[in-house]
Design an enzyme around this catalytic site. Structure first.
Site, PDB file in Angstrom:
ATOM      1  N   CYS A 142       8.997  -4.204  75.806  1.00  0.00           N
ATOM      2  CA  CYS A 142       9.174  -2.916  76.071  1.00  0.00           C
ATOM      3  C   CYS A 142       9.068  -2.612  77.795  1.00  0.00           C
ATOM      4  CB  CYS A 142       7.691  -2.355  75.559  1.00  0.00           C
ATOM      5  SG  CYS A 142       7.546  -0.473  75.430  1.00  0.00           S
ATOM      6  N   HIS A 235       8.083  -2.533  70.121  1.00  0.00           N
ATOM      7  CA  HIS A 235       6.749  -3.338  69.910  1.00  0.00           C
ATOM      8  C   HIS A 235       6.729  -4.007  68.503  1.00  0.00           C
ATOM      9  CE1 HIS A 235       4.644  -2.794  73.621  1.00  0.00           C
ATOM     10  NE2 HIS A 235       4.959  -1.400  73.761  1.00  0.00           N
ATOM     11  N   GLU A 237       5.443  -6.470  67.751  1.00  0.00           N
ATOM     12  CA  GLU A 237       4.201  -7.332  67.688  1.00  0.00           C
ATOM     13  C   GLU A 237       3.132  -6.359  67.165  1.00  0.00           C
ATOM     14  OE1 GLU A 237       3.925  -5.521  71.777  1.00  0.00           O
ATOM     15  OE2 GLU A 237       5.606  -6.233  70.381  1.00  0.00           O
TER      16      GLU A 237
END
Length: 304
Positions: A142, A235, A237
């Site tokens: 990011c 993102h 994750e």
């Protein structure tokens, strides 16, 4: 195989309850094995949340991974005590003479600030320059990806008219790279950002290749041709409730925020979010560790 973490790290207890094999450093040092050495530069304010998200993914492979946590000492974190940082984290000065198989540089909530005005920007530049000779492959996330693209290749970021917020479908622009091995034709990724990098700027840089993008959220994964640097603008994750937490926080603060797209059933924030990105997320990190770190890095890191 386990992921090795500092003794007592709070994320370890969370992951152990999920069945992720976590080994503390005291036990790991008794094993005669060459683990992968990964350093995580964690720029996010809530350290435990980000640690848990990343360690969950790094622990989902048959490889043994040794983790070093790093923070910028030129920044004062409001949501993490200095005691916590001193106990579980290292500073750049403490690790600058070491070499690592891989590195992850996280996002940070500073994307609306010019890079040069971020208080730890000079330190981050120094760490990124160091990574080129001391880390085999670096994974930027990011704002970290935007920072790396700007620092190394002069790729600017642009403000968005409204926040890119939600879970968006993505496609592959190059199916032949190992990082995308096993990916579906269409897969989903969470995004939460106020700025973007643009395809036309990246295409001007001969060292870079766009390997995944989205019609809605734009460029997603950019990589150098040899895979030593991976830039991921989303993102993957994120936990199931991360976007919900951001949405609820902004609503409670009276900030302008739209309901995250493609996240709640029927766009109803009172319903449980639907997770559509977990498989892609695990595959992305597993492929990076396997094809870009484990199979390529020298056994003796001094040979980097």
């Amino acid at each position: 195989m386990p992921i090795n973490v500092p003794n007592g790290l709070p994320a370890a207890e969370i992951l152990n309850k999920e069945g992720v094999f976590i080994m503390e450093e005291t036990r790991a040092t008794t094993q005669d094995i060459r683990p992968l050495n990964i350093v995580i530069l964690n720029l996010m304010p809530n350290k435990v949340v980000t640690e848990t998200q990343l360690l969950r993914l790094l622990g989902n492979t048959p490889l043994q991974v040794d983790i070093t946590l790093l923070y910028p000492e030129t920044h004062a974190f409001k949501n993490t005590s200095q005691e916590y940082l001193l106990k579980y984290y290292q500073t750049f000065d403490a690790i600058k003479d070491r070499k690592f198989d891989g590195m992850i540089i996280t996002g940070a909530p500073v994307e609306q600030i010019p890079f040069e005005e971020v208080d730890y920007w000079p330190e981050l530049q120094k760490i990124m320059d160091w990574s080129r000779k001391n880390v085999f492959s670096t994974f930027f996330i990011c704002w970290g990806a935007q920072a790396g693209l700007y620092h190394f290749y002069g790729v600017p970021k642009y403000p968005l008219e409204s926040k890119m917020f939600g879970v968006f479908p993505h496609t592959l622009t190059n199916r032949d790279v190992p990082l995308l091995r096993g990916f579906d034709d269409v897969f989903y990724v969470p995004h939460s950002r106020h700025t973007e990098v643009r395809k036309e700027d990246i295409e001007k840089v001969s060292e870079l290749e766009i390997i995944s993008e989205s019609e809605e959220s734009g460029v997603y994964i950019i990589a150098t041709k040899e895979g030593r640097q991976i830039f991921v603008t989303g993102h993957s994750e994120y936990d199931p409730h991360t976007l919900k937490g951001e949405y609820d926080r902004d609503i409670s603060l009276g900030l302008p925020i739209e309901i995250p797209q493609n996240y709640y059933p029927s766009n109803d924030p009172n319903r449980e979010p639907i997770v559509t990105w977990r498989g892609h997320s695990n595959l992305l990190f597993a492929n990076w560790l396997n094809y870009y770190v484990y199979q390529e890095t020298p056994y003796d890191l001094d040979e980097l």
